[in-house]
Motif scaffolding. Structure first.
Motif, mmCIF file in Angstrom:
data_model
loop_
_atom_site.group_PDB
_atom_site.id
_atom_site.type_symbol
_atom_site.label_atom_id
_atom_site.label_comp_id
_atom_site.label_asym_id
_atom_site.label_seq_id
_atom_site.Cartn_x
_atom_site.Cartn_y
_atom_site.Cartn_z
ATOM 1 N N ALA A 37 -27.110 -0.762 -5.843
ATOM 2 C CA ALA A 37 -27.672 0.392 -5.471
ATOM 3 C C ALA A 37 -29.305 0.063 -5.141
ATOM 4 N N ALA A 38 -29.808 0.554 -3.790
ATOM 5 C CA ALA A 38 -30.892 0.379 -3.481
ATOM 6 C C ALA A 38 -31.735 1.463 -2.824
ATOM 7 N N GLY A 39 -32.871 1.358 -2.488
ATOM 8 C CA GLY A 39 -33.459 2.579 -1.693
ATOM 9 C C GLY A 39 -33.467 3.921 -2.591
ATOM 10 N N PRO A 40 -33.057 4.953 -1.964
ATOM 11 C CA PRO A 40 -33.163 6.312 -2.580
ATOM 12 C C PRO A 40 -32.049 6.504 -3.714
ATOM 13 N N MET A 41 -31.208 5.603 -3.479
ATOM 14 C CA MET A 41 -29.819 5.697 -4.558
ATOM 15 C C MET A 41 -30.297 5.300 -5.925
ATOM 16 N N ALA A 42 -30.971 4.096 -6.050
ATOM 17 C CA ALA A 42 -31.493 3.407 -7.313
ATOM 18 C C ALA A 42 -32.034 4.515 -8.392
ATOM 19 N N ASP A 100 -31.074 -1.453 9.424
ATOM 20 C CA ASP A 100 -32.196 -1.024 8.586
ATOM 21 C C ASP A 100 -32.118 -1.269 7.089
ATOM 22 N N ASN A 101 -31.219 -0.972 6.518
ATOM 23 C CA ASN A 101 -31.200 -1.202 5.014
ATOM 24 C C ASN A 101 -31.402 -2.380 4.613
ATOM 25 N N LEU A 102 -30.525 -3.519 5.112
ATOM 26 C CA LEU A 102 -30.832 -4.762 4.910
ATOM 27 C C LEU A 102 -32.224 -5.460 5.111
ATOM 28 N N ILE A 103 -32.701 -4.837 6.521
ATOM 29 C CA ILE A 103 -34.295 -5.204 6.554
ATOM 30 C C ILE A 103 -35.120 -4.960 5.683
ATOM 31 N N ARG A 104 -35.178 -3.700 5.290
ATOM 32 C CA ARG A 104 -36.047 -3.098 4.113
ATOM 33 C C ARG A 104 -35.753 -3.984 2.653
ATOM 34 N N ILE A 105 -34.509 -4.444 2.368
ATOM 35 C CA ILE A 105 -34.274 -4.979 1.201
ATOM 36 C C ILE A 105 -34.883 -6.438 1.423
ATOM 37 N N VAL A 106 -34.547 -7.206 2.519
ATOM 38 C CA VAL A 106 -35.288 -8.488 2.527
ATOM 39 C C VAL A 106 -36.768 -8.406 2.510
ATOM 40 N N LEU A 107 -37.270 -7.453 3.090
ATOM 41 C CA LEU A 107 -38.555 -7.433 3.350
ATOM 42 C C LEU A 107 -39.180 -7.192 1.810
ATOM 43 N N ASP A 108 -38.681 -6.119 1.229
ATOM 44 C CA ASP A 108 -39.445 -5.831 -0.166
ATOM 45 C C ASP A 108 -38.512 -5.801 -1.282
ATOM 46 N N GLY A 109 -37.411 -6.430 -1.197
ATOM 47 C CA GLY A 109 -36.624 -6.666 -2.462
ATOM 48 C C GLY A 109 -36.296 -5.425 -3.195
ATOM 49 N N ILE A 110 -35.648 -5.503 -4.352
ATOM 50 C CA ILE A 110 -35.313 -4.277 -5.178
ATOM 51 C C ILE A 110 -36.272 -4.528 -6.262
ATOM 52 N N GLN A 111 -37.305 -3.683 -6.391
ATOM 53 C CA GLN A 111 -38.240 -3.901 -7.456
ATOM 54 C C GLN A 111 -38.122 -3.216 -8.838
ATOM 55 N N PHE A 144 -39.180 -10.806 0.737
ATOM 56 C CA PHE A 144 -39.664 -11.982 1.612
ATOM 57 C C PHE A 144 -40.595 -11.436 2.596
ATOM 58 N N ARG A 145 -41.455 -10.444 2.544
ATOM 59 C CA ARG A 145 -42.359 -9.893 3.509
ATOM 60 C C ARG A 145 -43.359 -10.946 3.762
ATOM 61 N N TYR A 146 -44.025 -11.629 2.862
ATOM 62 C CA TYR A 146 -44.701 -12.714 3.180
ATOM 63 C C TYR A 146 -44.266 -14.317 2.993
ATOM 64 N N GLN A 147 -42.970 -14.366 2.775
ATOM 65 C CA GLN A 147 -42.450 -15.449 3.087
ATOM 66 C C GLN A 147 -41.851 -15.833 4.341
ATOM 67 N N LEU A 148 -41.107 -14.810 5.000
ATOM 68 C CA LEU A 148 -40.437 -14.956 6.068
ATOM 69 C C LEU A 148 -40.926 -14.316 7.454
ATOM 70 N N ASN A 149 -41.057 -14.824 8.241
ATOM 71 C CA ASN A 149 -41.402 -14.085 9.495
ATOM 72 C C ASN A 149 -40.286 -13.237 10.218
ATOM 73 N N ASN A 150 -40.475 -12.584 11.279
ATOM 74 C CA ASN A 150 -39.295 -11.922 11.717
ATOM 75 C C ASN A 150 -38.250 -12.848 12.264
ATOM 76 N N GLN A 151 -38.665 -13.542 12.969
ATOM 77 C CA GLN A 151 -37.323 -14.633 13.534
ATOM 78 C C GLN A 151 -36.540 -15.268 12.426
ATOM 79 N N GLN A 152 -37.313 -15.711 11.459
ATOM 80 C CA GLN A 152 -36.466 -16.220 10.235
ATOM 81 C C GLN A 152 -35.591 -15.228 9.600
ATOM 82 N N ILE A 153 -36.011 -13.788 9.636
ATOM 83 C CA ILE A 153 -35.257 -12.830 8.886
ATOM 84 C C ILE A 153 -33.937 -12.532 9.990
ATOM 85 N N ALA A 154 -34.491 -12.406 11.032
ATOM 86 C CA ALA A 154 -33.300 -11.962 12.140
ATOM 87 C C ALA A 154 -32.352 -13.108 12.235
ATOM 88 N N VAL A 155 -32.448 -14.481 12.067
ATOM 89 C CA VAL A 155 -31.734 -15.657 11.883
ATOM 90 C C VAL A 155 -30.907 -15.429 10.751
#
Length: 431
Positions: free
Chosen positions: A268-273, A363-374, A387-398
């Motif tokens: 469970a992530a986002g609003p469901m957590a 969208d959900n996966l993008i949000r989770i990769v950017l900000d994780g599950i804190q 991984f917001r500050y570790q991976l750029n947009n191209q790396q996340i897309a790949v």
């Protein structure tokens, strides 16, 4: 005066008359204020049942702003009509519901009208709460009235015209509100009916898990529980429209509602957590079992071969050597593909079975990769770094294209890199 002017004047007069009639019928009387009820007015059993019902209704989740006191309101709900702020539901007389009698509370829950006679907006899901039985509403009222009173006045809700005219909710309710309580379905078992009652009334599952029309009302019929959008997150369908590669069964539903994790579906992530953390995980076992029985009845009869698929997926991850596979190995494999070696803190869900991979939206996966599950639903799940500050947009897309095409065997999401940039900007911390 020519014929067209006469017709225009007649039409204007008709509109004004209709508006006047609507205004008269939409006016609601104020219910007289009362002194805050004393705890001695309620039995211990009533208060205990009310506590469970408050967890089922996720009262704390929506009525507690970040950093604020429990149930004091102020959480912002960003809608296409403007921003709605949740109200203070503590028994404070000046800013909360301390002066509300039970009839005033019941009117708000059943008809979306507060003590003063003002219409509420359906961000407060009274369209579901109306289905709640009187005895449960009385128990919930008892629980709320014995909680600590908090003096806090939430920001004023600001909606665009004409939605800022609350009297217009009279027409909205006439179109979209069907007052309860929920009738028993004789074609199903007692446990199923119990689960349907809990999930459709105070549980208000459909409020998030059903799409809405242009007026902001839930779509019914075949659209019921077929998925929605909440705070930019795609909310999955709970019926046969679910994108999950494996149908939910009773055991997996129970596990997910209790812990926030199901091995064949994910975490469970986002609003469901918070719904798990503050709500479903607090319910008695019998209630969870009943809800699971109800939800399982909407699932297609697919075979549950998740374990075999998961093993094949992990083997595929270990053997692949594409750019996406290498990105996965460097960023994700330590937690998501451990076949041997020490087990890290928390669960290690197989991404092959994650429902988000099969969704039409990334969208959900993008949000989770950017900000994780804190803030995991339960502490035992462990957290996930962003991984917001570790991976750029191209790396996340790949990375996401690899998960989508190689593991889920689905066509890649279109214009993925641009979508990642959009969500990166939308979710950037401006503080």
């Amino acid at each position: 005066m020519n014929r067209w002017k006469k017709r225009a004047l007649s039409l204007s007069a008709l509109v004004l008359a209709a508006g006047a009639v609507l205004l008269v019928f939409s006016l609601q009387p104020e219910i007289a204020p009362v002194a805050p009820p004393q705890a001695s007015q309620f039995s211990a059993e009533q208060i205990a049942r009310g506590k469970t019902l408050a967890a089922l209704g996720d009262c704390k989740v929506c009525h507690t702003r970040t950093g604020g006191q429990v149930d004091a309101g102020g959480m912002a709900f960003n809608t296409q009509f403007g921003t709605i702020y949740s109200s203070n539901i503590t028994p404070d007389v000046a800013t909360g519901i301390g002066s509300w009698s039970y009839p005033a509370f019941k009117r708000a829950m059943r008809y979306g009208i507060n003590r003063e006679g003002h219409y509420l907006y359906p961000a407060f899901p009274y369209t579901s709460f109306t289905l709640t039985r009187d005895d449960d509403l009385q128990d919930l009222y008892a629980w709320l009235m014995v909680q600590p009173a908090v003096s806090y006045r939430p920001p004023k809700t600001e909606l665009h015209f004409p939605f800022n005219v609350r009297q217009g909710m009279f027409a909205w309710n006439w179109l979209f509100l069907t007052p309860g309580p929920l009738p028993v379905n004789p074609q199903h078992s007692e446990e199923w009916n119990r689960g349907a009652y809990l999930g459709e009334s105070l549980g208000h599952c459909s409020a998030c898990h059903s799409p809405r029309n242009l007026a902001g009302a839930e779509k019914g019929g075949s659209h019921h529980l077929s998925g929605g959008i909440v705070d930019g997150w795609s909310v999955p369908a709970l019926n046969s429209h679910s994108p999950a590669p494996i149908a939910w069964n009773h055991q997996q539903l129970m596990q997910f509602m209790r812990t926030g994790f199901a091995s064949s579906h994910g975490v469970a992530a986002g609003p469901m957590a918070p719904v798990i953390a503050e709500g479903l995980s607090q319910l008695p076992e019998d209630d969870l079992r009943a809800i699971a029985t109800w939800l399982a009845s909407f699932q297609p009869p697919w075979p549950d071969h998740g374990k075999e698929v998961s093993i094949q997926a992990e083997q595929q991850m270990m053997l692949a050597n594409s750019p996406g596979a290498r990105q996965f190995a460097g960023s994700c494999m330590a937690c998501h593909a451990q076949n041997t070696g020490p087990k890290l803190y928390g669960v290690r869900p197989s991404l092959m079975l994650n429902s988000n991979l099969y969704s039409d939206s990334p969208d959900n996966l993008i949000r989770i990769v950017l900000d994780g599950i804190q803030h995991p639903a339960t502490p035992e799940l462990g957290s996930m770094p962003g991984f917001r500050y570790q991976l750029n947009n191209q790396q996340i897309a790949v990375l996401l294209n690899y998960l989508r095409t190689d593991l889920a065997q689905r066509a890649s999401w279109p214009d993925l890199q641009n979508r990642i940039e959009q969500i990166r900007q939308q979710t950037e911390d401006k503080s």
